[in-house]
Design an enzyme around this catalytic site. Structure first.
Site, PDB file in Angstrom:
ATOM      1  CB  SER A 183       4.332  -1.789  -7.776  1.00  0.00           C
ATOM      2  OG  SER A 183       3.834  -0.942  -8.444  1.00  0.00           O
ATOM      3  N   GLY A 195       0.824  -1.115   0.077  1.00  0.00           N
ATOM      4  CA  GLY A 195       0.098  -0.119   0.078  1.00  0.00           C
ATOM      5  C   GLY A 195       0.700   1.361   0.040  1.00  0.00           C
ATOM      6  CG  ASP A 249       2.329  -0.409 -11.109  1.00  0.00           C
ATOM      7  OD1 ASP A 249       2.743   0.353 -11.660  1.00  0.00           O
ATOM      8  OD2 ASP A 249       1.201  -0.583 -10.726  1.00  0.00           O
TER       9      ASP A 249
END
Ligand code: GLA
Length: 386
Positions: free
Chosen positions: A130, A126, A176
């Site tokens: 990623s 978080g 990502d």
């Protein structure tokens, strides 16, 4: 074998009673520049970082998937064919989503055998680094090897994205996963999200006495709900109104026309994406011609654009960026999807402590929670470790 890899293999053995047949890992990422451009078919320039997620794995002789991790000791068990958005939830939706996405493209899905997966990670969850892509890509490379699927790194990146979009339910782009699959030590990855190419860009931070600091605000976010989805939707509406297939087709010289067609808010969203694409390319050129110290103003301008035009920053991220800039950072910006997570600051090595202290002091002064501040370096992408 790194400490993380060994720890993950040991955890596998202590939980399941046998050694795994291998350990695979994939890195988190920071985005140097190019935010919310990926789902607009634009450009982005992330780097894989020296924080990784590892998965110890072994094939089973039935069709069950079992998965557990260092951060949740529950052992989740499901038949391969039963995985769907309705049957999985929580963190295990990421690895199980990858199993589901690989099953979709398998030549004979009915012949895939079950797998035991044990996961450990040092990517903070978080924080905007990623952790989800690291988890998806680690599992994707592991299963690609164990199931001998022969998929390319770009195909595996798309598998990770599909898991996240269709099983986890977060409508994220591909940046990502491409960073996590294609990262290279001391390099960023220039991604063209339309052509789907990933080109390494030598960074030379250490040779220029620079260090890249991550300032994790500790404000947590989720891209499955709220702002991320809204931003994506307004870009889609803008494309419809402008009659273009994606915002990649819009350039800075088209902006006056866009302004005359779109409402003020949608126009600001478009202006961010269009100018951000230009900044990514300018960053690549600046590094190549003048070295990494030349990118500072581009990083700063990117932050202003995200704060004012795309409106995805929060007071803690602005505070991190401004405090770092005031303490002499070469450049700073929030990184990732926004609404929380982390900022990055490119800093001369001798100013690292000063910048860190200045950010901590400003956070304390503003009454914000203490941020986590640490240096990262550009690392290699997903791989088999053992
Ligand atoms: C999140 C998403 C990416 C990208 C960034 C914003 O990290 O997962 O696909 O859209 O936000 O640049």
């Amino acid at each position: 074998m790194t400490f993380l890899v060994e720890k993950t293999a040991d955890l596998f053995e202590s939980v399941l009673g046998t050694r795994p047949s291998g350990v695979w890992s994939a890195p988190g990422r920071v985005n140097l520049i190019g935010e919310h451009t990926d789902y607009n078919e634009g450009f982005a320039m992330p780097l894989a970082i020296n924080r990784r997620t590892a998965v110890a794995a072994a094939l089973r002789d039935d069709r069950r998937i079992r998965v557990t991790s260092s951060f949740d000791s529950a052992l989740v068990e499901i038949e391969i064919d039963d995985i769907s958005a309705d049957t999985v939830s929580g963190w295990s939706a990421y690895p199980l989503g990858v199993v589901w996405a690989l099953r979709q493209v398998a030549a004979s899905p009915e012949s895939l055998c079950g797998v035991d997966l044990v996961i450990d990670s040092d990517v903070p969850v978080g924080a905007g680094l990623s952790s989800s892509a690291a988890l998806e890509c680690a599992v994707a490379v592991a299963l690609n090897d164990l199931w001998q699927m022969g998929l390319s790194t770009m195909e595996l990146a798309r598998i990770g994205q599909k898991a996240e979009n269709d099983i986890v339910g977060a409508p994220t782009g591909l940046m990502d996963q491409i960073a996590s699959m294609h990262g290279r030590a001391d390099h960023a990855v220039l991604i063209d999200c339309q052509a789907l190419t990933a080109t390494p860009v030598a960074l030379g931070f250490a040779a220029s006495d620079l260090v890249l600091l991550v300032i994790d605000t500790t404000v947590r976010h989720s891209h499955a709900t709220g702002g991320y989805k809204d931003r994506r939707a307004s870009c889609e509406r803008a494309c419809e109104a402008l009659g273009v297939p994606s915002l990649r087709s819009v350039t800075e010289s088209d902006l006056p026309r866009a302004q005359s067609i779109l409402d003020a808010e949608t126009y600001r969203r478009v202006r961010h994406v269009v100018t951000e694409n230009a900044r990514v390319l300018a960053t690549g050129a600046a590094i190549a011609v003048d070295g990494p110290r030349a990118v500072g103003e581009l990083l700063n301008a990117s932050h202003v654009s995200m704060r004012d035009d795309y409106e995805i920053s929060i007071p803690e991220l602005d505070c991190a960026v401004e405090a770092a800039q005031n303490a002499g950072a070469v450049g700073a910006r929030m990184t990732g999807g926004g609404f929380g997570g982390a900022a990055i600051a490119l800093v001369s090595t001798h100013l690292m402590d000063e910048v860190t202290e200045a950010v901590l002091a400003d956070f304390a002064h503003r009454g914000f929670a203490r941020p986590e501040i640490f240096a990262v370096s550009a690392a290699d992408g997903a791989r088999r470790d053992y």
